[in-house]
Write an enzyme that holds these catalytic residues in place. Structure first.
Site, PDB file in Angstrom:
ATOM      1  N   CYS A 340      -2.549   6.174   1.880  1.00 25.33           N
ATOM      2  CA  CYS A 340      -3.780   6.524   1.153  1.00 25.33           C
ATOM      3  C   CYS A 340      -4.973   5.634   1.483  1.00 25.33           C
ATOM      4  CB  CYS A 340      -3.551   6.551  -0.346  1.00 25.33           C
ATOM      5  SG  CYS A 340      -1.863   6.742  -0.885  1.00 25.33           S
ATOM      6  N   ARG A 369       8.209  -0.721   3.361  1.00 25.11           N
ATOM      7  CA  ARG A 369       8.274  -1.308   2.023  1.00 25.11           C
ATOM      8  C   ARG A 369       9.358  -2.365   2.038  1.00 25.11           C
ATOM      9  NH1 ARG A 369       7.142   4.155  -1.657  1.00 25.11           N
ATOM     10  NH2 ARG A 369       5.159   4.517  -0.628  1.00 25.11           N
ATOM     11  N   GLN A 387       6.312   9.571   6.079  1.00 25.24           N
ATOM     12  CA  GLN A 387       6.190  10.683   5.143  1.00 25.24           C
ATOM     13  C   GLN A 387       5.419  11.823   5.797  1.00 25.24           C
ATOM     14  OE1 GLN A 387       4.162   8.776   1.850  1.00 25.24           O
ATOM     15  NE2 GLN A 387       6.084   8.624   0.717  1.00 25.24           N
ATOM     16  N   ASP A 389       2.752  12.887   4.831  1.00 25.14           N
ATOM     17  CA  ASP A 389       1.826  12.383   3.822  1.00 25.14           C
ATOM     18  C   ASP A 389       0.462  13.014   4.014  1.00 25.14           C
ATOM     19  OD1 ASP A 389       0.959  10.889   1.752  1.00 25.14           O
ATOM     20  OD2 ASP A 389       0.941   8.982   2.818  1.00 25.14           O
ATOM     21  N   HIS A 391      -3.592  13.782   2.215  1.00 27.84           N
ATOM     22  CA  HIS A 391      -4.583  13.567   1.166  1.00 27.84           C
ATOM     23  C   HIS A 391      -5.679  14.607   1.317  1.00 27.84           C
ATOM     24  CE1 HIS A 391      -2.467   9.720   1.334  1.00 27.84           C
ATOM     25  NE2 HIS A 391      -2.615   9.775   0.031  1.00 27.84           N
ATOM     26  N   LYS A 470      -0.132  15.294 -12.486  1.00 34.27           N
ATOM     27  CA  LYS A 470       0.626  15.565 -11.261  1.00 34.27           C
ATOM     28  C   LYS A 470       1.619  16.694 -11.461  1.00 34.27           C
ATOM     29  CE  LYS A 470       4.327  12.328 -12.300  1.00 34.27           C
ATOM     30  NZ  LYS A 470       5.208  11.273 -11.868  1.00 34.27           N
ATOM     31  N   HIS A 516      -3.145  13.422  -3.664  1.00 35.29           N
ATOM     32  CA  HIS A 516      -2.048  12.906  -2.830  1.00 35.29           C
ATOM     33  C   HIS A 516      -0.999  14.003  -2.801  1.00 35.29           C
ATOM     34  CE1 HIS A 516      -3.303   8.630  -3.574  1.00 35.29           C
ATOM     35  NE2 HIS A 516      -3.713   9.162  -4.701  1.00 35.29           N
TER      36      HIS A 516
END
Ligand SMILES: [Zn+2]
Ligand SMILES: [Zn+2]
Length: 647
Positions: A340, A369, A387, A389, A391, A470, A516
């Site tokens: 992000c 992580r 991911q 991922d 946005h 969410k 997200h």
């Protein structure tokens, strides 16, 4: 003395004496309810049946039909296990024993690791204690007295827990399971009223653990068990975990040659060639889904100066979860744990007009992580992952359309994998950021989008993030386990922190809203789910090797090679088994490798330009021309998991 009023879930009222227990309320309603009662809820707080009601309150009786009952029974069973352990292992020190989604565990400090025979003995002792129907009694102890008691008994971990969990309290709650030796544990409760309520439980495994999960702390031994409200549910679960063992992605990943790990890169996957093929197939599939739907694929840096993480807030809240590194000038930096913040910088690198919105970034680069080594497990808990991922940067009034579009993508993707799924809407939590009106507006748009897409959902009031509501999605795999994968999360906070803007039709600057979103979640975890869902027998479109050509003898090698070449030229992933082995052996090996199609070629096939097709499940599908096989395979690939096409 004045009576007090309790309001029951159906809205009716009853008056009771002040100090009446939840059990008394249940008994006043009906003897049947009094027998079935396991605990109570008083003004929304879960309490023991013995809890005294001192003032007017909303009271609910918890029975085995209540959603709260399962965790209550599992946690109570953890206590029962701790009582059995301290019986059998005098001097054992108890850590914590929470209920989990799958059952419960309890950590102990003991002289030696538990062995399977210990589990049998502990479980026998638990059944004995349950048979005695011993009462769980809550006792309020002066805090210092409780600490002195546990210190004297050689339980410094309990003393530490009391210190941490009850600061400022004068009294702390301890529970005894009343019997001849009286097991006492510090716990806030609640529990079932007596051990006789616990009938369906089973101890499952042991593992090494550390106090608070940190390898620098005291080593402990963890015992995992599970408990249910009925024997039937327990049996179904035990069957499921037997099946899960056979499907374990760590075992299948090794057997099928997909991936491996090395102690020098904990939690980071070595993808072998077949695993890499599977990974890339999924990565490209996601591109095929997203790029025609208004997304652009981007790549952003892996390592950032701490200034970025300070702006995003991760430096103060999340730093210990990130790998920190130093630049050549001594700059403090960290490996990204999520994409992000990089996407915000990328968005802000140009001026944007309302006409460009929504802007949708998609990225698949690696994330890191710094998970504790003790919790790493196969592909499901890793330190390095990627991911799908994304946005989306949208205007307020685009939220509904964008979320609808996202839900349709989620539906399409899970249908392609044959994974049933369900949605959960999380709304404004008690602590939230931004204006209530904006939240209401956003939540309304999310609900409308769910309705427009015919998406059944459960409403989890207050379960949104503090920065926005969410929608999460759970998929259910072939053996009935649920996994949370996709998420669609609105964010009002980050656009503020990163001062993101667009120029509106009014020529003024406005804040976009960030969404997200991910559908697989992490590739690693999703691949683990798929391996277990399909038990390694991937549908044709995903199979790392789609067809294997098996010559019956050496004289068929040339023809077999030409078949393999034609399959490859047609875009199929095909290999040739050139080894001088018996055909029966080659077929068995290909079946163990779960290769969807085996193409056997001998004299007749060579002379006719054909192949004999066998399916991995053992089905002989007869002879086919090479072209017809290719055509049928392509059609099956195009249909993904949705339908099997017969030739
Ligand atoms: Zn407890
Ligand atoms: Zn994000």
């Amino acid at each position: 003395m004045n009576q007090i009023a309790v309001t029951l879930p159906d809205g009716s009222n009853r008056t009771v004496q002040p100090g009446a227990s939840v059990q008394d309320v249940a008994a006043a309603i009906s003897p049947g309810l009094a027998r079935a009662a396991l605990a109570g809820s008083v003004d929304g707080k879960l309490v023991d049946l013995s809890y005294p009601i001192e003032k007017d309150a909303a009271v609910k009786i918890i029975t085995d039909r209540s959603p709260e009952a399962l965790a209550l029974c599992r946690h109570s069973t953890a206590h029962l296990m701790a009582a059995a352990v301290t019986h059998l292992f005098p001097g054992a020190q108890c850590g914590i024993g929470p209920a989990t989604d799958e059952g419960f565990f309890y950590d102990f400090v003991v002289d030696r690791p538990f062995v399977p025979e210990d589990l049998d003995a502990i479980e026998r002792k638990m059944r004995e204690l349950a048979g005695d129907d011993l009462i769980y009694e809550r006792q309020m102890w002066p805090r210092e007295e409780a600490k002195a008691f546990f210190t004297k008994r050689g339980e410094p971990l309990k003393v530490q827990l009391i210190d941490e969990k009850t600061e400022g309290q004068s009294e702390v709650s301890c529970y005894t399971i009343k019997d001849k030796d009286t097991f006492i544990d510090f716990c806030v409760g609640p529990h079932v009223p007596s051990t006789g309520k616990l009938k369906a439980f089973k101890l499952l495994s042991t593992s090494n653990a550390y106090w608070k999960g940190d390898a620098r702390n005291q080593p402990m031994q963890r015992i995992y068990g599970t408990a249910f409200l009925s024997d039937k549910e327990l049996k179904a679960y035990l069957t499921q975990i037997e099946e899960a063992k056979k499907r374990d992605h760590r075992k299948l990943g090794k057997d099928l040659g997909l991936f491996t790990f090395h102690a020098w890169a904990p939690g980071a996957t070595f993808w072998q060639d077949k695993g890499t093929t599977l990974y890339n197939t999924l990565a490209n599939y996601m591109r095929e889904v997203l790029l025609p739907n208004g997304y652009v694929e981007v790549k952003t840096p892996i390592i950032y100066n701490k200034a970025l993480w300070e702006t995003s807030g991760h430096w103060s809240h999340y730093r210990q979860n990130m790998f920190q590194v130093h630049g050549s000038e001594g700059e403090e930096m960290a490996l990204k744990a999520m994409n992000c913040p990089g996407h915000y910088l990328l968005y802000a690198s140009e001026a944007h007009s309302y006409r460009e919105l929504p802007i949708r970034f998609h990225e698949q680069t690696p994330l890191h992580r710094n998970e504790l080594a003790g919790v790493l497990s196969g592909l499901t808990r890793v330190r390095q992952f990627s991911q799908d991922d994304g946005h989306c940067f949208v205007m307020q009034d685009q939220i509904g359309d964008e979320v609808e579009r996202l839900i349709r993508l989620v539906q399409r993707v899970y249908d392609d994998f044959g994974l049933p799924f369900a949605a959960k809407l999380g709304t404004r939590p008690p602590e939230f950021l931004g204006e209530i009106a904006a939240w209401d507006h956003a939540e309304r748009q999310l609900k409308d989008a769910l309705v427009r897409t015919d998406m059944a959902y459960t409403l989890n009031e207050g379960d949104g993030a503090f920065y926005g509501p969410k929608i999460d999605f759970d998929v259910t795999d072939a053996i009935g386990r649920k996994w949370q994968c996709a998420t669609i999360q609105l964010d009002y906070q980050m656009p503020e922190r990163f001062d993101l803007k667009y120029t509106g039709a009014d020529n003024a600057e406005h804040r976009p809203v960030v969404i997200h979103r991910a559908i697989f979640g992490s590739f690693e975890r999703f691949i683990a789910i798929l391996i277990e869902h399909y038990a390694g027998a991937f549908p044709l479109w995903l199979a790392p090797v789609q067809a294997i050509v098996l010559p019956i003898s050496d004289r068929h090698l040339d023809y077999a090679g030409s078949v393999r070449d034609r399959l490859e030229a047609a875009g199929l992933r095909a290999v040739l088994d050139e080894r001088q082995e018996k055909i029966g052996y080659k077929i068995r090996e290909a079946q163990l490798q779960k290769i969807p199609y085996m193409l056997v070629v001998g004299d007749r096939e060579s002379s006719e330009g054909a192949v004999s097709v066998r399916e991995r499940a053992g089905g002989d599908k007869g002879a086919s021309s090479v072209d017809r096989f290719i055509e049928a395979a392509r059609e099956e690939i195009a249909h993904k998991g949705k339908a099997t096409v017969t030739t």
